[in-house]
Enzyme design. Structure first.
Site, PDB file in Angstrom:
ATOM      1  N   CYS A  13       3.367  -0.522  -5.863  1.00  0.00           N
ATOM      2  CA  CYS A  13       3.346  -1.792  -6.576  1.00  0.00           C
ATOM      3  C   CYS A  13       2.032  -2.507  -6.329  1.00  0.00           C
ATOM      4  O   CYS A  13       1.503  -2.422  -5.233  1.00  0.00           O
ATOM      5  CB  CYS A  13       4.484  -2.689  -6.090  1.00  0.00           C
ATOM      6  SG  CYS A  13       6.057  -2.091  -6.654  1.00  0.00           S
ATOM      7  N   PRO A  14       1.540  -3.229  -7.319  1.00  0.00           N
ATOM      8  CA  PRO A  14       2.147  -3.461  -8.638  1.00  0.00           C
ATOM      9  C   PRO A  14       1.637  -2.515  -9.718  1.00  0.00           C
ATOM     10  O   PRO A  14       1.787  -2.815 -10.892  1.00  0.00           O
ATOM     11  CB  PRO A  14       1.693  -4.883  -8.937  1.00  0.00           C
ATOM     12  CG  PRO A  14       0.327  -4.953  -8.341  1.00  0.00           C
ATOM     13  CD  PRO A  14       0.307  -4.017  -7.165  1.00  0.00           C
TER      14      PRO A  14
END
Lengths: 75, 183
Positions: A13-14
């Protein structure tokens, strides 16, 4: 109707979310995007964002710690 | 037989709710709050994570015959006492080991364990650079997002809020950089 696969395996992430958002922009309504992920946070934020954006979302567990998020662009 | 059993467990609703799916954020927040109160009550210190890693470094140096006696960071009486008590008698160290073991346990029981492939060299460079920056920053800031943010705010310390402003600013800059490098 077009189907496209987005390989986000090994991405944290992200990155999977941003890649998903970009890939969906280029698709037409009714097209399907299959996002492959193996990062459990992405299991939460990618479907959450896609549902909030109004798309149809399904999650499939393909293997231990590996998922496919199937997103149908709805608008 | 085993296959049948694991299939039955896999289909069980409570297995899914409690062990397989991620818990809601609120559940996590409440549990963290309860456990950090327990930590403070039992060990006398608020919850922290990264300070123990600096001690691990000191113990590694000592294991190879080195000494950190003259380092300013380890010069306080408190720091000397922690180093003298040793690895397994440091509550923060044991808690960090428990954290790693707990994370492994939770991912195994959800049958979601996977060794991830390294995709690009960029990931390696970013991970090493990011780790070094975070570790160094946490030490000169006297705490990471747990000790200097979470525990500080929980103790009604203004320093926690100051830390919060800057960690958010850093996170925004970091995310922009990350998107630029990895997209």
């Amino acid at each position: 109707m077009q189907e496209q696969t987005l390989d986000c395996l090994g991405e944290a992430c992200p990155v999977p979310l941003v890649k998903t958002q970009k890939a969906l922009e280029d698709l037409a309504v009714g097209d399907v995007l299959i996002v492959q992920i193996d990062h459990s946070c992405a299991m939460k934020n990618v479907p959450e964002w896609a549902r909030e954006a109004g798309h149809n979302v399904e999650i499939e567990e393909v293997d231990d710690g590996e998922w496919e998020i199937v997103i149908e662009k709805a608008k | 037989m085993l296959k049948k059993l694991s299939d039955a467990i896999g289909k069980n609703d409570y297995y899914k709710i409690w062990l397989k799916d991620a818990w809601p954020y609120v559940t996590g927040a409440v549990l963290l709050s309860v456990f950090q109160i327990g930590t403070l009550a039992v060990t006398g210190n608020p919850w922290g994570v990264s300070a123990a890693f600096a001690n691990w470094g000191a113990w590694i140096i000592e294991a190879f015959g080195g000494s950190v006696e003259k380092w300013y960071y380890f010069s306080s009486d408190g720091a000397i006492a922690v180093l003298e008590r040793g690895f397994l008698r440091d509550p923060a160290t044991v808690r960090n080991l428990g954290l790693i073991a707990g994370a492994l346990f939770s991912v195994l029981i959800a049958s979601a364990f996977k060794i991830k492939k390294i995709k690009t060299k960029k990931q390696v460079v970013a991970a090493i650079l990011g780790g070094l920056l975070m570790g160094y920053g946490a030490r000169i800031g006297f705490g990471c997002n747990i000790g200097a943010l979470y525990s500080a705010i929980g103790a009604f310390s203004l320093s926690g809020w100051v830390f919060a402003v800057f960690i958010f600013a850093g996170a925004i800059i970091g995310s922009k950089l990350l998107v630029k490098v990895f997209m």
